[in-house]
Scaffold this motif. Structure first.
Motif, PDB file in Angstrom:
ATOM      1  N   TRP A   6       0.844  -1.194   0.000  1.00  0.00           N
ATOM      2  CA  TRP A   6       0.000   0.000   0.000  1.00  0.00           C
ATOM      3  C   TRP A   6       0.872   1.234   0.000  1.00  0.00           C
ATOM      4  O   TRP A   6       2.020   1.204   0.435  1.00  0.00           O
ATOM      5  CB  TRP A   6      -0.972   0.003   1.185  1.00  0.00           C
ATOM      6  N   ASN A  21      -0.043   4.594   8.239  1.00  0.00           N
ATOM      7  CA  ASN A  21      -1.170   3.663   8.132  1.00  0.00           C
ATOM      8  C   ASN A  21      -0.602   2.250   8.119  1.00  0.00           C
ATOM      9  O   ASN A  21       0.201   1.904   7.253  1.00  0.00           O
ATOM     10  CB  ASN A  21      -1.995   3.939   6.876  1.00  0.00           C
ATOM     11  N   ASP A  22      -1.016   1.445   9.080  1.00  0.00           N
ATOM     12  CA  ASP A  22      -0.418   0.131   9.317  1.00  0.00           C
ATOM     13  C   ASP A  22      -1.429  -0.971   9.016  1.00  0.00           C
ATOM     14  O   ASP A  22      -2.409  -1.133   9.739  1.00  0.00           O
ATOM     15  CB  ASP A  22       0.043   0.053  10.772  1.00  0.00           C
ATOM     16  N   ASN A  51       5.534  -1.159   4.590  1.00  0.00           N
ATOM     17  CA  ASN A  51       4.281  -1.073   3.835  1.00  0.00           C
ATOM     18  C   ASN A  51       4.229  -2.125   2.720  1.00  0.00           C
ATOM     19  O   ASN A  51       3.399  -2.040   1.829  1.00  0.00           O
ATOM     20  CB  ASN A  51       4.054   0.331   3.279  1.00  0.00           C
ATOM     21  N   ALA A  68      -6.534  -3.583   9.338  1.00  0.00           N
ATOM     22  CA  ALA A  68      -5.925  -2.283   9.624  1.00  0.00           C
ATOM     23  C   ALA A  68      -5.607  -2.225  11.110  1.00  0.00           C
ATOM     24  O   ALA A  68      -6.514  -2.256  11.939  1.00  0.00           O
ATOM     25  CB  ALA A  68      -6.861  -1.153   9.240  1.00  0.00           C
ATOM     26  N   LEU A  71      -4.979   3.441  11.163  1.00  0.00           N
ATOM     27  CA  LEU A  71      -5.136   4.361  10.036  1.00  0.00           C
ATOM     28  C   LEU A  71      -5.103   5.763  10.620  1.00  0.00           C
ATOM     29  O   LEU A  71      -6.100   6.271  11.107  1.00  0.00           O
ATOM     30  CB  LEU A  71      -6.446   4.111   9.287  1.00  0.00           C
ATOM     31  N   ASN A  72      -3.933   6.370  10.609  1.00  0.00           N
ATOM     32  CA  ASN A  72      -3.750   7.688  11.206  1.00  0.00           C
ATOM     33  C   ASN A  72      -3.975   8.815  10.219  1.00  0.00           C
ATOM     34  O   ASN A  72      -4.098   9.969  10.620  1.00  0.00           O
ATOM     35  CB  ASN A  72      -2.362   7.788  11.830  1.00  0.00           C
ATOM     36  N   SER A  75      -9.695   7.878   6.476  1.00  0.00           N
ATOM     37  CA  SER A  75     -10.558   6.880   7.111  1.00  0.00           C
ATOM     38  C   SER A  75     -10.515   5.538   6.382  1.00  0.00           C
ATOM     39  O   SER A  75     -11.179   4.595   6.794  1.00  0.00           O
ATOM     40  CB  SER A  75     -11.993   7.400   7.158  1.00  0.00           C
ATOM     41  N   GLN A  77      -7.730   2.992   3.601  1.00  0.00           N
ATOM     42  CA  GLN A  77      -6.425   2.832   2.967  1.00  0.00           C
ATOM     43  C   GLN A  77      -6.562   1.872   1.794  1.00  0.00           C
ATOM     44  O   GLN A  77      -6.972   0.724   1.982  1.00  0.00           O
ATOM     45  CB  GLN A  77      -5.406   2.287   3.966  1.00  0.00           C
ATOM     46  N   THR A 103     -10.156  -1.209  -0.285  1.00  0.00           N
ATOM     47  CA  THR A 103      -9.705  -0.374   0.826  1.00  0.00           C
ATOM     48  C   THR A 103     -10.007  -1.082   2.131  1.00  0.00           C
ATOM     49  O   THR A 103     -10.802  -2.009   2.190  1.00  0.00           O
ATOM     50  CB  THR A 103     -10.410   0.999   0.846  1.00  0.00           C
ATOM     51  N   ALA A 106     -11.016   2.495   8.732  1.00  0.00           N
ATOM     52  CA  ALA A 106     -10.377   2.816  10.004  1.00  0.00           C
ATOM     53  C   ALA A 106     -11.025   2.037  11.139  1.00  0.00           C
ATOM     54  O   ALA A 106     -12.230   1.813  11.124  1.00  0.00           O
ATOM     55  CB  ALA A 106     -10.477   4.314  10.279  1.00  0.00           C
TER      56      ALA A 106
END
Length: 122
Positions: A6, A21-22, A51, A68, A71-72, A75, A77, A103, A106
């Motif tokens: 990603w 975003n992890d 990533n 996820a 997701l910083n 909303s 990814q 996607t 979050a």
């Protein structure tokens, strides 16, 4: 083998953790589970640094999960998943479209919630 990748939004230069975003890749069969990069990094557990995550697991039926952890930024990814797997593959919770980027949403702000799980975004 399966590979999850990603686009990682940039972190601030002074951030202690660069992965904003992890996402997590997990492969499961009837008796085992493997997290992304466990075999690559030669350590057990989830990878919260990269990533790109790669995992492989034997068996005739495999479930592929994408969760996820954080997701910083935003909303959701978008991600890409490439897999060479047996004929019986399940992508949880539902199959992804080949024409739309899937996607992951979050996680809920509730402290008792579990990480979000992948869902296609059409």
């Amino acid at each position: 083998p399966s590979t999850l990748v990603w686009f990682a939004p940039p972190a601030t230069p002074s951030a202690s953790k660069q992965l904003v975003n992890d996402l997590d890749l997990t492969l499961l069969n009837h008796s085992h589970s493997v997290k992304g990069n466990e075999k690559v990094l030669q350590r057990l557990g989830r990878d919260s640094t990269n990533n790109v995550e790669k995992a492989w697991l034997g068996g005739t039926e495999i479930e592929i999960r994408i969760d996820a952890q954080a997701l910083n930024v935003g909303s959701a990814q978008k991600y890409a998943l490439v897999t060479l797997a047996p004929s019986a593959v399940t992508i949880a919770p539902s199959p992804c479209s080949l024409t739309a980027a899937p996607t992951v949403e979050a996680p809920s702000s509730s402290p008792t919630s579990s990480p979000a799980t992948a869902a296609p975004n059409f």
